[in-house]
Write a protein that holds these residues in place. Structure first.
Motif, PDB file in Angstrom:
ATOM      1  N   UNK A 257       0.855  -1.182   0.000  1.00 26.32           N
ATOM      2  CA  UNK A 257       0.000   0.000   0.000  1.00 26.32           C
ATOM      3  C   UNK A 257       0.890   1.231   0.000  1.00 26.32           C
ATOM      4  N   UNK A 258       0.807   2.090  -1.001  1.00 24.73           N
ATOM      5  CA  UNK A 258       1.725   3.228  -1.079  1.00 24.73           C
ATOM      6  C   UNK A 258       1.522   4.264   0.015  1.00 24.73           C
ATOM      7  N   UNK A 259       0.278   4.494   0.425  1.00 26.15           N
ATOM      8  CA  UNK A 259      -0.002   5.514   1.448  1.00 26.15           C
ATOM      9  C   UNK A 259      -1.129   4.992   2.333  1.00 26.15           C
ATOM     10  N   UNK A 260      -0.774   4.302   3.395  1.00 22.72           N
ATOM     11  CA  UNK A 260      -1.771   3.697   4.278  1.00 22.72           C
ATOM     12  C   UNK A 260      -2.625   4.763   4.958  1.00 22.72           C
ATOM     13  N   UNK A 261      -2.005   5.866   5.355  1.00 22.98           N
ATOM     14  CA  UNK A 261      -2.752   6.929   6.022  1.00 22.98           C
ATOM     15  C   UNK A 261      -3.859   7.488   5.147  1.00 22.98           C
ATOM     16  N   UNK A 262      -3.547   7.723   3.869  1.00 25.35           N
ATOM     17  CA  UNK A 262      -4.554   8.248   2.946  1.00 25.35           C
ATOM     18  C   UNK A 262      -5.685   7.246   2.745  1.00 25.35           C
ATOM     19  N   UNK A 263      -5.337   5.965   2.647  1.00 22.15           N
ATOM     20  CA  UNK A 263      -6.358   4.940   2.457  1.00 22.15           C
ATOM     21  C   UNK A 263      -7.286   4.874   3.675  1.00 22.15           C
ATOM     22  N   UNK A 264      -6.713   4.944   4.866  1.00 23.66           N
ATOM     23  CA  UNK A 264      -7.524   4.919   6.081  1.00 23.66           C
ATOM     24  C   UNK A 264      -8.437   6.141   6.162  1.00 23.66           C
ATOM     25  N   UNK A 279     -27.197   4.452   5.674  1.00 26.36           N
ATOM     26  CA  UNK A 279     -27.357   3.566   4.513  1.00 26.36           C
ATOM     27  C   UNK A 279     -26.165   2.610   4.428  1.00 26.36           C
ATOM     28  N   UNK A 280     -26.395   1.367   4.823  1.00 26.97           N
ATOM     29  CA  UNK A 280     -25.344   0.354   4.792  1.00 26.97           C
ATOM     30  C   UNK A 280     -24.888   0.050   3.370  1.00 26.97           C
ATOM     31  N   UNK A 281     -25.842   0.099   2.432  1.00 28.53           N
ATOM     32  CA  UNK A 281     -25.507  -0.173   1.041  1.00 28.53           C
ATOM     33  C   UNK A 281     -24.604   0.923   0.478  1.00 28.53           C
ATOM     34  N   UNK A 282     -24.835   2.161   0.907  1.00 26.26           N
ATOM     35  CA  UNK A 282     -23.981   3.262   0.456  1.00 26.26           C
ATOM     36  C   UNK A 282     -22.554   3.040   0.941  1.00 26.26           C
ATOM     37  N   UNK A 283     -22.408   2.581   2.172  1.00 27.47           N
ATOM     38  CA  UNK A 283     -21.074   2.304   2.719  1.00 27.47           C
ATOM     39  C   UNK A 283     -20.349   1.284   1.849  1.00 27.47           C
ATOM     40  N   UNK A 284     -21.031   0.180   1.529  1.00 24.53           N
ATOM     41  CA  UNK A 284     -20.403  -0.862   0.722  1.00 24.53           C
ATOM     42  C   UNK A 284     -20.040  -0.343  -0.667  1.00 24.53           C
ATOM     43  N   UNK A 285     -20.927   0.471  -1.232  1.00 29.44           N
ATOM     44  CA  UNK A 285     -20.675   1.005  -2.574  1.00 29.44           C
ATOM     45  C   UNK A 285     -19.457   1.935  -2.564  1.00 29.44           C
ATOM     46  N   UNK A 286     -19.368   2.785  -1.544  1.00 31.29           N
ATOM     47  CA  UNK A 286     -18.235   3.720  -1.455  1.00 31.29           C
ATOM     48  C   UNK A 286     -16.920   2.970  -1.233  1.00 31.29           C
ATOM     49  N   UNK A 287     -16.964   1.961  -0.368  1.00 32.56           N
ATOM     50  CA  UNK A 287     -15.743   1.205  -0.099  1.00 32.56           C
ATOM     51  C   UNK A 287     -15.292   0.411  -1.319  1.00 32.56           C
ATOM     52  N   UNK A 288     -16.246  -0.068  -2.102  1.00 36.15           N
ATOM     53  CA  UNK A 288     -15.901  -0.825  -3.308  1.00 36.15           C
ATOM     54  C   UNK A 288     -15.251   0.057  -4.376  1.00 36.15           C
ATOM     55  N   UNK A 289     -15.488   1.366  -4.280  1.00 37.25           N
ATOM     56  CA  UNK A 289     -14.912   2.288  -5.254  1.00 37.25           C
ATOM     57  C   UNK A 289     -13.496   2.715  -4.891  1.00 37.25           C
ATOM     58  N   UNK A 290     -13.065   2.421  -3.663  1.00 33.92           N
ATOM     59  CA  UNK A 290     -11.738   2.845  -3.230  1.00 33.92           C
ATOM     60  C   UNK A 290     -10.651   2.112  -4.012  1.00 33.92           C
ATOM     61  N   UNK A 291      -9.607   2.849  -4.374  1.00 31.38           N
ATOM     62  CA  UNK A 291      -8.476   2.262  -5.077  1.00 31.38           C
ATOM     63  C   UNK A 291      -7.184   2.754  -4.433  1.00 31.38           C
ATOM     64  N   UNK A 292      -6.188   1.898  -4.409  1.00 31.22           N
ATOM     65  CA  UNK A 292      -4.901   2.307  -3.855  1.00 31.22           C
ATOM     66  C   UNK A 292      -4.073   3.092  -4.867  1.00 31.22           C
ATOM     67  N   UNK A 293      -4.500   3.081  -6.133  1.00 27.97           N
ATOM     68  CA  UNK A 293      -3.856   3.878  -7.176  1.00 27.97           C
ATOM     69  C   UNK A 293      -4.869   4.118  -8.288  1.00 27.97           C
ATOM     70  N   UNK A 294      -4.860   5.296  -8.900  1.00 31.56           N
ATOM     71  CA  UNK A 294      -5.765   5.530 -10.033  1.00 31.56           C
ATOM     72  C   UNK A 294      -5.241   4.937 -11.335  1.00 31.56           C
ATOM     73  N   UNK A 295      -4.027   4.394 -11.319  1.00 35.16           N
ATOM     74  CA  UNK A 295      -3.388   3.875 -12.529  1.00 35.16           C
ATOM     75  C   UNK A 295      -3.442   2.359 -12.583  1.00 35.16           C
ATOM     76  N   UNK A 296      -3.214   1.828 -13.770  1.00 36.99           N
ATOM     77  CA  UNK A 296      -3.113   0.382 -13.958  1.00 36.99           C
ATOM     78  C   UNK A 296      -1.755  -0.062 -13.419  1.00 36.99           C
TER      79      UNK A 296
END
Length: 347
Positions: A257-264, A279-296
Motif C-alpha cells: 500500500x503506497x499511502x496507508x494513512x490516505x487509504x484509512x 445507509x449500509x448499502x452506500x457504505x459498501x458502494x463507497x468502499x468498493x470504489x476505493x483504489x490504492x492507485x488511479x493507474x493500472x
C-alpha cells in the motif's frame, strides 16, 4: 534467441546455434537464467537508487545502488561462477550478481567455450542497452525502455517528449514508440496544464472541472487527468506529480500500500458519509470504489500518458465549444503560447 519490445512489436536475433548433443534441460536452464539476468538488469533502470526515499546503509536506495554497481561484476560471474563445493554453494544477496552466477553455472554445465564467449558478448550488449537508456538514448537495443515504467525520468527524454507535443499538443504516436512513458507523461502533464489554463479562460470553468465537463461531450478518461490538475494546483511540479503517481502504482504492483494513512482516511470518510445517510448499502458502494492507485499497476506510466492525452483532448472539446469552431489552429496556438510562457515548470 533474444527478443525485446520496441513499442510497436518485438524484434529478435539469434545469439548462438547449439550442438545437437546439448541436452534440452541444459539449454532451458541457460535460457531461464539469461531471462532472469535481463530482468534484474532492467530493474536497476526502472527502480533507480535516485527514486528511493533514502540512500543510507541498509535502506532500499542503498540496495538499489548496489544492484546497479554489480554490473561491473557480471562478466567475471559469467566466466568464473560460484560452483558447488563440499555440498555448499555461495549465493550472493545481490540479484544482479547472483543471476549472473546462475548463467555462469549453466554455461559451465554445457562446457562450450564458443557458446560462453557468445553469451558473454550478448550479456554485455544487454547491460550496455540499460546504460544507454539511463542516458535517455533509446536507439537500438535500448529502445525496449519504451515498454517499461520507470520510477524516474531522463531529462533528455522529457525534452524529446516536449518537442513532440510542441508539434502537436493533442499528442502523437511517437510518444509511445520513441519516448520512455514516464518522461512522456511528465511532458504531457505540462501541456495538460497549459491546455486547461487556456480552456479555463475561454470557458469560464475552473481548470479542475474541465475534463469532467468534457466527458459529457465525449467519453474520456477524466479521473486521472483531474487528479493531476488538482495536484498541480497544490503546487507540485509535473515531475513530482507524475513520479508520485507512478511510484505509488509500482508499489501497488509489488503487493504493498503506497499511502496507508490516505487509504484509512478515505475509508473513514466513506464510513462517516454512510452513517450520516444511515445507509449500509452506500457504505459498501463507497468502499468498493476505493483504489490504492488511479493507474493500472501493470503498466502505470503508459496508462497515465494515455489518460493525460485524453485530458488534453477534453480541453480541446470544451475550447471548441466556447470559441469559433472554424479556427482549427486556435487551440494548438494558444496552448503552445501558454506552455512556452511557463516552460520553467519542466525544469
Amino acid at each position: 534467441m533474444v527478443f525485446w519490445n520496441t513499442g510497436t512489436g518485438c524484434t529478435a536475433s539469434t545469439i548462438a546455434e547449439l550442438a545437437r548433443d546439448v541436452p534440452d534441460d541444459a539449454i532451458q536452464r541457460l535460457v531461464h537464467a539469461l531471462t532472469l539476468l535481463s530482468a534484474q538488469a532492467w530493474r536497476t533502470y526502472t527502480h533507480p537508487a535516485a527514486a528511493a526515499d533514502d540512500l543510507e546503509v541498509n535502506t532500499e536506495g542503498w540496495r538499489r545502488d548496489g544492484h546497479r554497481e554489480a554490473f561491473a561484476t557480471v562478466a567475471e560471474a559469467l566466466t568464473r561462477p560460484n560452483l558447488p563445493s563440499g555440498g555448499m554453494l555461495t549465493v550472493s544477496y545481490n540479484p544482479v550478481e547472483e543471476t549472473a552466477h546462475q548463467v555462469g553455472r549453466a554455461l559451465h554445465n554445457i562446457n562450450d567455450p564458443g557458446l560462453t564467449g557468445q553469451v558473454v558478448a550478448e550479456v554485455q550488449a544487454e547491460l550496455a542497452a540499460v546504460e544507454q537508456a539511463e542516458l535517455g538514448e533509446l536507439a537500438g537495443r535500448a529502445r525496449q525502455a519504451v515498454a517499461l515504467t520507470r520510477a524516474g525520468a531522463s531529462p533528455a527524454q522529457v525534452q524529446a517528449a516536449d518537442e513532440i507535443l510542441a508539434t502537436d499538443p493533442l499528442g502523437d504516436p511517437a510518444l509511445f514508440t520513441e519516448i520512455e512513458p514516464a518522461a512522456g507523461a511528465i511532458a504531457a502533464t505540462h501541456w495538460l496544464q497549459a491546455a486547461a489554463d487556456v480552456t479555463a479562460k475561454a470557458s469560464g470553468l475552473a481548470p479542475t472541472q474541465i475534463i469532467l465537463e468534457a466527458d459529457n461531450i465525449e467519453a474520456l478518461a477524466h479521473e486521472t487527468p483531474t487528479i493531476v490538475l488538482e495536484l498541480l494546483q497544490l503546487g507540485l511540479s509535473p515531475y513530482e506529480t507524475v513520479t508520485g503517481l507512478v511510484r505509488g502504482a509500482m508499489t501497488v504492483a509489488e503487493g504493498q500500500i503506497p499511502d496507508l494513512g490516505e487509504l484509512l482516511d478515505q475509508i473513514a470518510q466513506a464510513e462517516e458519509l454512510a452513517e450520516q445517510h444511515q445507509d449500509r448499502h452506500l457504505r459498501d458502494a463507497l468502499l468498493n470504489e476505493l483504489r490504492t492507485t488511479p493507474l493500472d499497476p501493470k503498466r502505470p506510466a503508459h496508462d497515465l500518458l494515455e489518460d493525460l492525452l485524453d485530458g488534453i483532448r477534453g480541453c480541446w472539446l470544451i475550447y471548441q465549444d466556447n470559441t469559433d469552431p472554424e479556427d482549427e489552429d486556435a487551440f494548438a496556438d494558444a496552448v503552445r503560447a501558454e506552455a512556452n510562457a511557463n516552460r520553467d515548470r519542466l525544469t
